[in-house]
Design a protein around this motif. Structure first.
Motif, PDB file in Angstrom:
ATOM      1  N   ARG A 327     -35.726 -25.299  16.886  1.00 58.39           N
ATOM      2  CA  ARG A 327     -34.129 -25.065  17.073  1.00 58.39           C
ATOM      3  C   ARG A 327     -33.967 -23.670  16.389  1.00 58.39           C
ATOM      4  N   VAL A 328     -34.363 -23.216  15.395  1.00 60.62           N
ATOM      5  CA  VAL A 328     -34.080 -22.001  14.721  1.00 60.62           C
ATOM      6  C   VAL A 328     -34.628 -20.975  15.491  1.00 60.62           C
ATOM      7  N   CYS A 329     -35.597 -20.902  16.440  1.00 63.65           N
ATOM      8  CA  CYS A 329     -36.123 -19.990  17.087  1.00 63.65           C
ATOM      9  C   CYS A 329     -35.093 -19.942  18.120  1.00 63.65           C
ATOM     10  N   GLU A 330     -34.630 -20.779  18.640  1.00 63.89           N
ATOM     11  CA  GLU A 330     -33.534 -20.626  19.720  1.00 63.89           C
ATOM     12  C   GLU A 330     -32.340 -19.779  18.993  1.00 63.89           C
ATOM     13  N   THR A 331     -32.030 -20.233  18.025  1.00 66.48           N
ATOM     14  CA  THR A 331     -30.616 -19.520  17.311  1.00 66.48           C
ATOM     15  C   THR A 331     -31.085 -18.279  17.264  1.00 66.48           C
ATOM     16  N   GLN A 332     -32.212 -17.760  16.635  1.00 70.20           N
ATOM     17  CA  GLN A 332     -32.441 -16.537  16.561  1.00 70.20           C
ATOM     18  C   GLN A 332     -32.316 -15.683  17.607  1.00 70.20           C
ATOM     19  N   GLN A 333     -33.029 -16.184  18.879  1.00 74.24           N
ATOM     20  CA  GLN A 333     -32.883 -15.321  19.994  1.00 74.24           C
ATOM     21  C   GLN A 333     -31.530 -15.265  20.704  1.00 74.24           C
ATOM     22  N   GLU A 334     -30.770 -16.290  20.381  1.00 76.38           N
ATOM     23  CA  GLU A 334     -29.266 -16.211  20.779  1.00 76.38           C
ATOM     24  C   GLU A 334     -28.565 -14.875  20.011  1.00 76.38           C
ATOM     25  N   LEU A 335     -28.722 -14.986  18.774  1.00 77.04           N
ATOM     26  CA  LEU A 335     -28.225 -13.985  17.993  1.00 77.04           C
ATOM     27  C   LEU A 335     -28.652 -12.513  18.208  1.00 77.04           C
ATOM     28  N   LEU A 336     -30.094 -12.322  18.785  1.00 74.50           N
ATOM     29  CA  LEU A 336     -30.355 -11.235  19.076  1.00 74.50           C
ATOM     30  C   LEU A 336     -29.592 -10.718  20.320  1.00 74.50           C
ATOM     31  N   GLN A 337     -29.580 -11.754  21.209  1.00 76.91           N
ATOM     32  CA  GLN A 337     -29.136 -11.536  22.657  1.00 76.91           C
ATOM     33  C   GLN A 337     -27.297 -11.279  22.434  1.00 76.91           C
ATOM     34  N   ASN A 338     -26.900 -11.681  21.686  1.00 76.37           N
ATOM     35  CA  ASN A 338     -25.428 -11.875  21.666  1.00 76.37           C
ATOM     36  C   ASN A 338     -24.891 -10.619  20.627  1.00 76.37           C
ATOM     37  N   TYR A 339     -25.694 -10.566  19.537  1.00 78.12           N
ATOM     38  CA  TYR A 339     -24.901  -9.618  18.577  1.00 78.12           C
ATOM     39  C   TYR A 339     -25.563  -7.995  18.773  1.00 78.12           C
ATOM     40  N   SER A 340     -26.643  -7.888  19.778  1.00 83.29           N
ATOM     41  CA  SER A 340     -27.054  -6.606  19.938  1.00 83.29           C
ATOM     42  C   SER A 340     -26.074  -5.539  20.777  1.00 83.29           C
ATOM     43  N   GLY A 341     -25.048  -6.444  21.366  1.00 82.53           N
ATOM     44  CA  GLY A 341     -24.086  -5.709  22.076  1.00 82.53           C
ATOM     45  C   GLY A 341     -23.249  -4.952  21.371  1.00 82.53           C
ATOM     46  N   MET A 342     -23.207  -5.128  19.978  1.00 81.05           N
ATOM     47  CA  MET A 342     -22.341  -4.600  19.077  1.00 81.05           C
ATOM     48  C   MET A 342     -22.961  -2.882  18.779  1.00 81.05           C
ATOM     49  N   VAL A 343     -24.041  -2.945  19.044  1.00 81.76           N
ATOM     50  CA  VAL A 343     -24.745  -1.473  18.648  1.00 81.76           C
ATOM     51  C   VAL A 343     -24.293  -0.538  19.900  1.00 81.76           C
ATOM     52  N   ARG A 344     -23.967   0.608  19.345  1.00 78.55           N
ATOM     53  CA  ARG A 344     -23.465   1.602  20.214  1.00 78.55           C
ATOM     54  C   ARG A 344     -24.634   2.336  20.806  1.00 78.55           C
ATOM     55  N   GLN A 345     -24.486   3.549  21.667  1.00 83.32           N
ATOM     56  CA  GLN A 345     -25.681   4.013  22.361  1.00 83.32           C
ATOM     57  C   GLN A 345     -26.145   4.959  21.312  1.00 83.32           C
ATOM     58  N   GLU A 346     -27.551   4.831  21.172  1.00 81.62           N
ATOM     59  CA  GLU A 346     -28.318   5.681  20.259  1.00 81.62           C
ATOM     60  C   GLU A 346     -28.115   5.084  18.754  1.00 81.62           C
ATOM     61  N   GLY A 347     -27.435   3.829  18.726  1.00 81.62           N
ATOM     62  CA  GLY A 347     -27.385   3.113  17.453  1.00 81.62           C
ATOM     63  C   GLY A 347     -28.678   2.416  17.261  1.00 81.62           C
ATOM     64  N   VAL A 348     -28.600   1.683  16.123  1.00 83.69           N
ATOM     65  CA  VAL A 348     -29.874   1.002  15.753  1.00 83.69           C
ATOM     66  C   VAL A 348     -29.602  -0.578  15.333  1.00 83.69           C
ATOM     67  N   LEU A 349     -30.606  -1.260  15.678  1.00 84.06           N
ATOM     68  CA  LEU A 349     -30.415  -2.917  15.224  1.00 84.06           C
ATOM     69  C   LEU A 349     -31.679  -2.979  14.531  1.00 84.06           C
ATOM     70  N   VAL A 350     -31.477  -3.698  13.458  1.00 86.51           N
ATOM     71  CA  VAL A 350     -32.479  -4.200  12.729  1.00 86.51           C
ATOM     72  C   VAL A 350     -32.153  -5.803  12.556  1.00 86.51           C
ATOM     73  N   TYR A 351     -33.557  -6.378  12.741  1.00 86.53           N
ATOM     74  CA  TYR A 351     -33.755  -7.880  12.869  1.00 86.53           C
ATOM     75  C   TYR A 351     -34.523  -8.184  11.915  1.00 86.53           C
ATOM     76  N   ALA A 352     -34.286  -9.096  10.932  1.00 85.44           N
ATOM     77  CA  ALA A 352     -34.952  -9.390   9.607  1.00 85.44           C
ATOM     78  C   ALA A 352     -34.860 -10.827   9.508  1.00 85.44           C
ATOM     79  N   THR A 353     -36.048 -11.444   8.897  1.00 85.95           N
ATOM     80  CA  THR A 353     -35.962 -12.868   8.508  1.00 85.95           C
ATOM     81  C   THR A 353     -36.852 -12.752   7.133  1.00 85.95           C
ATOM     82  N   CYS A 354     -36.865 -14.063   6.335  1.00 88.28           N
ATOM     83  CA  CYS A 354     -37.638 -14.129   5.281  1.00 88.28           C
ATOM     84  C   CYS A 354     -38.711 -15.318   5.586  1.00 88.28           C
TER      85      CYS A 354
END
Length: 404
Positions: A327-354
């Motif tokens: 379930r958590v892996c599904e959530t992580q992928q959803e977040l990456l695909q949905n939230y990455s749209g907030m990054v502007r052109q040439e901007g940077v996205l950092v994905y992190a977990t513990c």
């Protein structure tokens, strides 16, 4: 060691809450210690450290004590007896320990300490998965490291002080620390103590934050004046660090789905004098859509299994199960695909977990890069930190740049 009955009873009562009623250890301890305000720091320390020890080694101790859930009072006392004997202490002559033989306990321990899943006290499925994904050598070393007590690390708030100045101030308050040269803002306590009562904490000069966690904010490579979004801000540990790196300049937006966490973030930001932070509750999809193509930097500190921080939350390994990982892996992928749209052109996205598991880390990044939203990104750098190698919590970070 002399054991006081009221303290041992306290340990047993908290264990009952954790093992039988599924209360998290930190919450159960907090509630119990609040009810016993007459206890001094040494008594409170004994109860807390003993509870965490028995929770950490639950599977091993249960095998030795020959007890299974549900745990009755006599079972919990047997677990405590195993803890005492393996600590090479003498059992009190109390009725609860009648019939428990030290020799029998040690004999049952001998064969178990040769089997990793018992010796390091982990569920079968997690032990098998860790070996499969990390390899036997690294997984074995990591489990041993995660079963040690975590150090207490502070992060100096550079909006208000420096690590060197903070060290001097804390020394004046009776708190001895060591600077960590490989971590720009970190100080490690020489002796464990309640730092939250210090004037330095009340004045916002530091936060408690593991050294590995302190590497995430610098990984975003922010600068003053940027627009930065912490998309899973929670109570704001990394948000506050980003504010300091941005020197309170620019706009820092902390997003979360939990209003109580954002409330705590506001409280912490006020204490830290971090004035460029704005919080927004993700109440619906429109909150994310309004921020599309707007951010220089986006941090997704994603929900995860927390396997990299088992030293701090040992009871979580008994609550984990394969279905939760899925379930958590599904959530992580959803977040990456949905939230990455907030990054502007040439901007940077950092994905992190513990987490330590590639399932939650590099696998997620590769899946994202193959998805439609991920086609416009390239992987710049990824980093894994391990307790057995770096000495602190386990963390994963990936920096991706939007190049579409």
């Amino acid at each position: 060691m002399r054991f006081h009955r009221n303290l041992v009873e306290g340990v047993v009562e908290v264990l009952d809450q954790v093992f039988n009623k599924q209360v998290y250890a930190d919450r159960a301890l907090e509630q119990h210690l609040r009810k016993n305000k007459q206890w001094g720091s040494r008594d409170r320390g004994f109860v807390a450290e003993t509870v965490y020890d028995i929770v950490r080694w639950k599977r091993l101790y249960c095998e030795i004590a020959e007890v299974t859930p549900p745990f009755y009072s006599r079972d919990l006392y047997r677990l405590f007896a195993v803890w005492v004997i393996l600590k090479k202490e003498s059992l009190p002559s109390w009725p609860e320990f009648k019939g428990i033989k030290e020799g029998a306990i040690l004999e049952r321990y001998k064969p178990l300490k040769k089997i990793r899943k018992f010796r390091e006290s982990v569920p079968d499925w997690l032990d098998a998965l860790g070996e499969e994904r990390l390899g036997s050598e690294l997984w074995t070393a990591e489990l041993a490291a995660l079963n040690t007590q975590a150090p207490v690390i502070l992060r100096a708030n550079r909006l208000l002080t420096t690590p060197e100045r903070l060290q001097e101030l804390l020394e004046g308050e009776g708190i001895e620390t060591d600077l960590l040269p490989d971590y720009a803002d970190a100080l490690q306590l020489v002796h464990r103590g309640n730092v939250f009562r210090t004037a330095s904490f009340q004045e916002g000069l530091f936060e408690v934050q593991d050294a590995a966690s302190q590497t995430v904010a610098p990984f975003l490579e922010v600068s003053p004046g940027m627009r930065v979004i912490d998309a899973c801000a929670g109570a704001g540990g990394k948000t506050l660090h980003l504010a300091a790196l941005m020197q309170n300049k620019g706009q820092l937006i902390g997003l979360d789905i939990y209003p109580q966490k954002l409330k705590e973030l506001k409280k912490r930001a006020k204490r830290a004098k971090a004035f460029n932070i704005e919080t927004r509750l993700i109440s619906d999809a429109k909150v994310i859509k309004r921020l599309r193509d707007s951010a220089d930097r986006v941090l997704i500190d994603a929900p995860c299994t927390g396997i990299g921080v088992l030293r701090r939350n040992p009871d979580s390994k008994w609550k984990l199960e394969p279905a939760f990982l899925e379930r958590v892996c599904e959530t992580q992928q959803e977040l990456l695909q949905n939230y990455s749209g907030m990054v502007r052109q040439e901007g940077v996205l950092v994905y992190a977990t513990c987490s330590l598991l590639p399932n939650e880390n590099s696998d997620q990044v590769q899946t994202f890069l193959k998805s439609k939203p991920g086609k416009g990104f390239r992987l710049v750098e990824e980093r894994s930190m391990y307790a057995s190698i770096d000495g602190f919590d386990g963390f994963y970070m990936a920096r991706l740049q939007r190049v579409e």
